[in-house]
Design an enzyme around this catalytic site. Structure first.
Site, PDB file in Angstrom:
ATOM      1  N   ARG A  55       0.803  -1.229   0.000  1.00  0.00           N
ATOM      2  CA  ARG A  55       0.000   0.000   0.000  1.00  0.00           C
ATOM      3  C   ARG A  55       0.833   1.275   0.000  1.00  0.00           C
ATOM      4  NH1 ARG A  55      -3.217  -1.356   5.454  1.00  0.00           N
ATOM      5  NH2 ARG A  55      -1.444  -2.038   6.667  1.00  0.00           N
ATOM      6  N   PHE A  99      -5.320  -3.950   0.041  1.00  0.00           N
ATOM      7  CA  PHE A  99      -5.811  -5.301  -0.218  1.00  0.00           C
ATOM      8  C   PHE A  99      -7.249  -5.517   0.253  1.00  0.00           C
ATOM      9  CE2 PHE A  99      -1.113  -6.655   0.553  1.00  0.00           C
ATOM     10  CZ  PHE A  99      -0.739  -6.022  -0.630  1.00  0.00           C
ATOM     11  N   LYS A 153       1.881 -19.652   6.499  1.00  0.00           N
ATOM     12  CA  LYS A 153       1.428 -20.103   7.811  1.00  0.00           C
ATOM     13  C   LYS A 153       1.644 -18.993   8.828  1.00  0.00           C
ATOM     14  CE  LYS A 153       4.235 -20.394  10.612  1.00  0.00           C
ATOM     15  NZ  LYS A 153       5.379 -19.922  11.352  1.00  0.00           N
ATOM     16  N   LYS A 187      13.117 -27.424   3.007  1.00  0.00           N
ATOM     17  CA  LYS A 187      14.528 -27.542   3.404  1.00  0.00           C
ATOM     18  C   LYS A 187      15.097 -28.846   2.844  1.00  0.00           C
ATOM     19  CE  LYS A 187      14.106 -24.817   7.634  1.00  0.00           C
ATOM     20  NZ  LYS A 187      14.982 -23.669   7.539  1.00  0.00           N
ATOM     21  N   ASP A 240       3.247 -20.836  16.501  1.00  0.00           N
ATOM     22  CA  ASP A 240       4.232 -20.350  15.525  1.00  0.00           C
ATOM     23  C   ASP A 240       5.087 -21.485  14.963  1.00  0.00           C
ATOM     24  OD1 ASP A 240       5.592 -18.179  14.166  1.00  0.00           O
ATOM     25  OD2 ASP A 240       7.272 -18.460  15.544  1.00  0.00           O
ATOM     26  N   HIS A 245       5.699 -26.487  11.712  1.00  0.00           N
ATOM     27  CA  HIS A 245       6.997 -27.099  11.383  1.00  0.00           C
ATOM     28  C   HIS A 245       7.264 -28.394  12.158  1.00  0.00           C
ATOM     29  CE1 HIS A 245       7.449 -23.323   9.460  1.00  0.00           C
ATOM     30  NE2 HIS A 245       7.924 -22.644  10.481  1.00  0.00           N
ATOM     31  N   LYS A 350      21.450 -21.995  16.986  1.00  0.00           N
ATOM     32  CA  LYS A 350      20.404 -22.398  16.043  1.00  0.00           C
ATOM     33  C   LYS A 350      20.668 -23.868  15.721  1.00  0.00           C
ATOM     34  CE  LYS A 350      18.319 -21.051  11.618  1.00  0.00           C
ATOM     35  NZ  LYS A 350      16.969 -20.747  12.098  1.00  0.00           N
TER      36      LYS A 350
HETATM   37  N1  LIG Z   1       8.389 -12.933   8.470  1.00  0.00           N
HETATM   38  C1  LIG Z   1       8.664 -14.213   8.608  1.00  0.00           C
HETATM   39  O1  LIG Z   1       9.791 -14.628   8.904  1.00  0.00           O
HETATM   40  C2  LIG Z   1       7.595 -15.222   8.398  1.00  0.00           C
HETATM   41  C3  LIG Z   1       6.332 -14.857   7.995  1.00  0.00           C
HETATM   42  N2  LIG Z   1       5.379 -15.812   7.758  1.00  0.00           N
HETATM   43  C4  LIG Z   1       4.049 -15.426   7.309  1.00  0.00           C
HETATM   44  O2  LIG Z   1       4.171 -14.636   6.135  1.00  0.00           O
HETATM   45  C5  LIG Z   1       3.147 -13.676   6.070  1.00  0.00           C
HETATM   46  C6  LIG Z   1       3.794 -12.291   5.944  1.00  0.00           C
HETATM   47  O3  LIG Z   1       4.563 -12.053   7.091  1.00  0.00           O
HETATM   48  P1  LIG Z   1       5.507 -10.775   7.241  1.00  0.00           P
HETATM   49  O4  LIG Z   1       6.201 -10.492   5.975  1.00  0.00           O
HETATM   50  O5  LIG Z   1       6.304 -11.022   8.455  1.00  0.00           O
HETATM   51  O6  LIG Z   1       4.436  -9.635   7.536  1.00  0.00           O
HETATM   52  P2  LIG Z   1       4.646  -8.060   7.380  1.00  0.00           P
HETATM   53  O7  LIG Z   1       3.628  -7.430   8.244  1.00  0.00           O
HETATM   54  O8  LIG Z   1       6.066  -7.706   7.554  1.00  0.00           O
HETATM   55  O9  LIG Z   1       4.286  -7.804   5.863  1.00  0.00           O
HETATM   56  C7  LIG Z   1       2.980  -7.721   5.374  1.00  0.00           C
HETATM   57  C8  LIG Z   1       2.946  -6.762   4.208  1.00  0.00           C
HETATM   58  O10 LIG Z   1       1.615  -6.648   3.750  1.00  0.00           O
HETATM   59  C9  LIG Z   1       1.231  -5.266   3.735  1.00  0.00           C
HETATM   60  N3  LIG Z   1      -0.194  -5.133   4.041  1.00  0.00           N
HETATM   61  C10 LIG Z   1      -0.846  -5.545   5.141  1.00  0.00           C
HETATM   62  N4  LIG Z   1      -2.152  -5.234   5.057  1.00  0.00           N
HETATM   63  C11 LIG Z   1      -2.301  -4.592   3.884  1.00  0.00           C
HETATM   64  C12 LIG Z   1      -3.416  -4.022   3.207  1.00  0.00           C
HETATM   65  N5  LIG Z   1      -4.649  -4.050   3.714  1.00  0.00           N
HETATM   66  N6  LIG Z   1      -3.217  -3.462   2.014  1.00  0.00           N
HETATM   67  C13 LIG Z   1      -1.994  -3.406   1.466  1.00  0.00           C
HETATM   68  N7  LIG Z   1      -0.887  -3.911   2.052  1.00  0.00           N
HETATM   69  C14 LIG Z   1      -1.050  -4.518   3.237  1.00  0.00           C
HETATM   70  C15 LIG Z   1       2.056  -4.634   4.800  1.00  0.00           C
HETATM   71  O11 LIG Z   1       2.093  -3.275   4.572  1.00  0.00           O
HETATM   72  P3  LIG Z   1       2.209  -2.233   5.805  1.00  0.00           P
HETATM   73  O12 LIG Z   1       3.629  -2.352   6.252  1.00  0.00           O
HETATM   74  O13 LIG Z   1       1.871  -0.965   5.169  1.00  0.00           O
HETATM   75  O14 LIG Z   1       1.228  -2.680   6.855  1.00  0.00           O
HETATM   76  C16 LIG Z   1       3.399  -5.355   4.559  1.00  0.00           C
HETATM   77  O15 LIG Z   1       4.066  -4.826   3.443  1.00  0.00           O
HETATM   78  C17 LIG Z   1       2.310 -13.854   7.334  1.00  0.00           C
HETATM   79  O16 LIG Z   1       1.229 -14.721   7.052  1.00  0.00           O
HETATM   80  C18 LIG Z   1       3.276 -14.558   8.294  1.00  0.00           C
HETATM   81  O17 LIG Z   1       2.609 -15.326   9.255  1.00  0.00           O
HETATM   82  C19 LIG Z   1       5.658 -17.143   7.873  1.00  0.00           C
HETATM   83  C20 LIG Z   1       6.894 -17.562   8.270  1.00  0.00           C
HETATM   84  C21 LIG Z   1       7.951 -16.651   8.601  1.00  0.00           C
HETATM   85  O1  LIG Z   2       7.927 -19.899  10.587  1.00  0.00           O
HETATM   86  C1  LIG Z   2       8.766 -19.445  11.323  1.00  0.00           C
HETATM   87  O2  LIG Z   2      10.021 -19.918  11.231  1.00  0.00           O
HETATM   88  C2  LIG Z   2      11.119 -19.180  11.728  1.00  0.00           C
HETATM   89  C3  LIG Z   2      12.279 -20.165  11.815  1.00  0.00           C
HETATM   90  O3  LIG Z   2      12.592 -20.629  10.531  1.00  0.00           O
HETATM   91  P1  LIG Z   2      14.060 -21.152  10.186  1.00  0.00           P
HETATM   92  O4  LIG Z   2      13.977 -21.568   8.776  1.00  0.00           O
HETATM   93  O5  LIG Z   2      14.985 -19.979  10.425  1.00  0.00           O
HETATM   94  O6  LIG Z   2      14.347 -22.262  11.129  1.00  0.00           O
HETATM   95  C4  LIG Z   2      10.804 -18.564  13.073  1.00  0.00           C
HETATM   96  O7  LIG Z   2      11.856 -17.715  13.482  1.00  0.00           O
HETATM   97  C5  LIG Z   2       9.538 -17.749  12.974  1.00  0.00           C
HETATM   98  O8  LIG Z   2       9.196 -17.252  14.258  1.00  0.00           O
HETATM   99  C6  LIG Z   2       8.407 -18.603  12.450  1.00  0.00           C
HETATM  100  O9  LIG Z   2       7.292 -17.784  12.173  1.00  0.00           O
END
Ligand SMILES: NC(=O)C1=CN([C@@H]2O[C@H](COP(=O)(O)OP(=O)(O)OC[C@H]3O[C@@H](n4cnc5c(N)ncnc54)[C@H](OP(=O)(O)O)[C@@H]3O)[C@@H](O)[C@H]2O)C=CC1
Ligand SMILES: O=C1O[C@H](COP(=O)(O)O)[C@@H](O)[C@H](O)[C@H]1O
Length: 497
Positions: A55, A99, A153, A187, A240, A245, A350
């Site tokens: 956004r 979104f 997830k 992995k 989480d 996992h 780790k």
């Molecule tokens: N980060 C990780 O290591 C992991 C993440 N996940 C999963 O991946 C997914 C993404 O996680 P993550 O990247 O950490 O989340 P973030 O919050 O960092 O990223 C989400 C993105 O979506 C955007 N967004 C959210 N709502 C809207 C909206 N209504 N319209 C437009 N843009 C929007 C956010 O923008 P804005 O910043 O403006 O809100 C941001 O860019 C989640 O389901 C999470 O559970 C799974 C495993 C590991």
């Molecule tokens: O899904 C997730 O995984 C990471 C760990 O992933 P790894 O590949 O680095 O072992 C974890 O840190 C995070 O909290 C969780 O959302």
């Protein structure tokens, strides 16, 4: 896994990738580097295009600059070559979109105008808005019968919320085009579990309660919650890490051989394991499950804050950052074999590993003092230093040693054994499988729901007990109770390799 006969990078695998949440943590840290690697290795067909959606008000040039900076930060020097980076960035466009609002989604249809490639929609956003995005995509006429959707997830926070989210996705996409990510399935060593178990008769015949005494699965992280308080405090380590996992790893260890490598054959066997997992009754919950939360301590010699002192923390939080448990798969193959699981943040290192402890010989003839070491172990190291070691017993060498036993590993270190091949990140493998339209590394709806059903009874039990998490200092292996849990069975967590 019906193997495609097309070479990798086949033009038939070209896609239009719409990446929702393109400025988020996952996209920047994992997805763009993984896509770059696929491109650099010649696995991304030339006509594949990517549109980042978020956004913030950027234009395509600004967005490409952001991705370029992210790549430079995350890739090793030797992985950054100008030609590959330029080619990769040129595939990328950017669209600004909220979104949750239907307006603006027609931009995606316009972006694809004239394309005959299937679209892959990757939802790298919180699961709560998967339904909105799917509906808006449908209403804007952006989808067709070939569109695949990839979702992250955790899906929901319990069975009821996951059903709601899965219903919302399922009202737009059929199951055969839904790719639920559990990145552990991508992995390299996790996939090797399938090869190890089902290609080696040596293990195939031993893989049951007659020969295996117990199984350990450890997924330890050195990091804390990495600035993700808002998400993590709602979730906790059970939702989480365990719900997805660890249970997926357990399934791959415990499942019966599938009749072939097709996605559903594998997934059917995993579901049987999830259904056979013992639930925890009141007494077992206190005895066989340990919840922990880290306090201040050290990591790599540096002082680090406790969970309740993390940025944005609510100091009353009872959320767990560590879980250890003893569970069992109640079926003929595994009856009476404990599966010890543990996972936590702010551990000393780790380390993700599975240890299969084989039973001792039925009649023991060596030094009685060495009885406790006299069994084989299969150690499967998922990360770091991916590899497999089989611990066998030999005679200690030397004239003065008599028939002393010495445990030692038969060791397959992937980096040394296959030095020319880079071990790809899990997301590279998973994105490649999505491009090829293969689902065997993705999680089916019933797997997610059985996993939630099992976790829900744990969460409900915790709520009823109202017991606070046990504290452990950052940089330790978790609460003392998690060590006591296994030592009272005359065993210990395996920490060597
Ligand atoms: N980060 C990780 O290591 C992991 C993440 N996940 C999963 O991946 C997914 C993404 O996680 P993550 O990247 O950490 O989340 P973030 O919050 O960092 O990223 C989400 C993105 O979506 C955007 N967004 C959210 N709502 C809207 C909206 N209504 N319209 C437009 N843009 C929007 C956010 O923008 P804005 O910043 O403006 O809100 C941001 O860019 C989640 O389901 C999470 O559970 C799974 C495993 C590991
Ligand atoms: O899904 C997730 O995984 C990471 C760990 O992933 P790894 O590949 O680095 O072992 C974890 O840190 C995070 O909290 C969780 O959302």
């Amino acid at each position: 896994m019906s193997q495609s006969h097309n070479p990798l990078g086949d033009p038939n695998h070209a896609i239009d990738l719409a990446l929702f949440g393109a400025l988020g943590d996952l996209a920047i840290r994992k997805l763009f580097p993984a896509l770059y690697h696929l491109d650099r290795e010649g696995l991304m067909p030339e006509s594949t295009r990517i549109v980042g959606l978020a956004r913030e008000g950027h234009d395509t040039t600004e967005f490409r600059n952001l991705v370029s900076a992210a790549l430079q930060k995350r890739l090793k020097k030797e992985e950054q070559d100008k030609e590959s980076i330029t080619r990769f960035l040129n595939r990328i466009d950017y669209l600004k979109l909220d979104f949750k609002q239907a307006e603006g989604f027609e931009q995606i249809r316009q972006w694809r105008e004239g394309s005959e490639r299937p679209m892959v929609v990757y939802l790298s956003v919180a699961a709560a808005i998967y339904g909105d995005i799917c509906r808006n995509l449908q209403q804007s006429g952006s989808l067709d019968d070939a569109t695949r959707v990839v979702v992250e997830k955790p899906i929901g926070s319990d069975l009821a919320s996951s059903e709601e989210i899965n219903d919302a996705i399922g009202s737009v996409f059929p199951e055969s085009r839904i790719y639920r990510i559990d990145h552990y399935l991508g992995k390299e060593t996790v996939q090797n579990l399938i090869a190890l178990r089902f290609a080696n008769p040596l293990f195939g015949t031993q893989w049951n309660q007659n020969h295996i005494s117990h199984v350990e699965i450890t997924v330890a992280e050195k990091v804390g919650i990495e600035g993700r308080w808002g998400y993590f405090d709602e979730a906790g380590q059970l939702r989480d890490m365990v719900q997805n996992h660890l249970l997926q790893l357990l399934c791959l260890i415990a499942m019966d051989p599938p009749s072939n490598l097709d996605a559903d054959a594998i997934r059917d066997e995993k579901v049987k394991v999830l259904k056979a997992l013992k639930s925890f009754t009141g007494e077992a919950l206190g005895r066989d499950v340990v919840r922990g939360q880290y306090t201040a301590g050290t990591s790599d010699g540096q002082q680090v804050p406790g969970y309740l002192e993390e940025e944005g923390a609510n100091t009353e939080s009872q959320t767990e950052t560590f879980v250890a448990m003893k569970t069992e798969v109640a079926n003929w193959r595994w009856a009476g074999v404990p599966f010890y699981l543990r996972t936590g943040k702010r551990m000393p290192e780790k380390l993700s590993q599975i240890v299969i402890h084989f039973r001792q010989q039925p009649h023991y003839i060596f030094d009685p003092d060495q009885r406790n070491i006299a069994a084989n172990k299969l150690i499967i190291r998922l990360q770091p230093e991916e590899g497999i070691a089989l611990q066998v017993l030999t005679k200690d060498s030397g004239l003065d040693k008599g028939m002393r036993l010495r445990p030692g590993p038969l060791h397959l270190d992937f980096n040394n054994a296959f030095p020319t091949s880079r071990i790809p990140d899990a997301y590279e493998r998973l994105l490649l499988e999505v491009m090829k339209g293969q689902q065997y590394l993705f999680v089916r709806r019933d797997e997610v729901e059985h996993a939630w059903r099992w976790c829900d009874q744990l969460i409900d039990g915790w709520k009823a007990r109202e017991a606070p998490p046990r504290r452990y200092p950052a940089g330790s292996w978790g609460p003392v109770a998690s060590i006591a849990m296994i030592t009272q069975d005359g065993r210990s967590w395996y920490e060597d390799y």
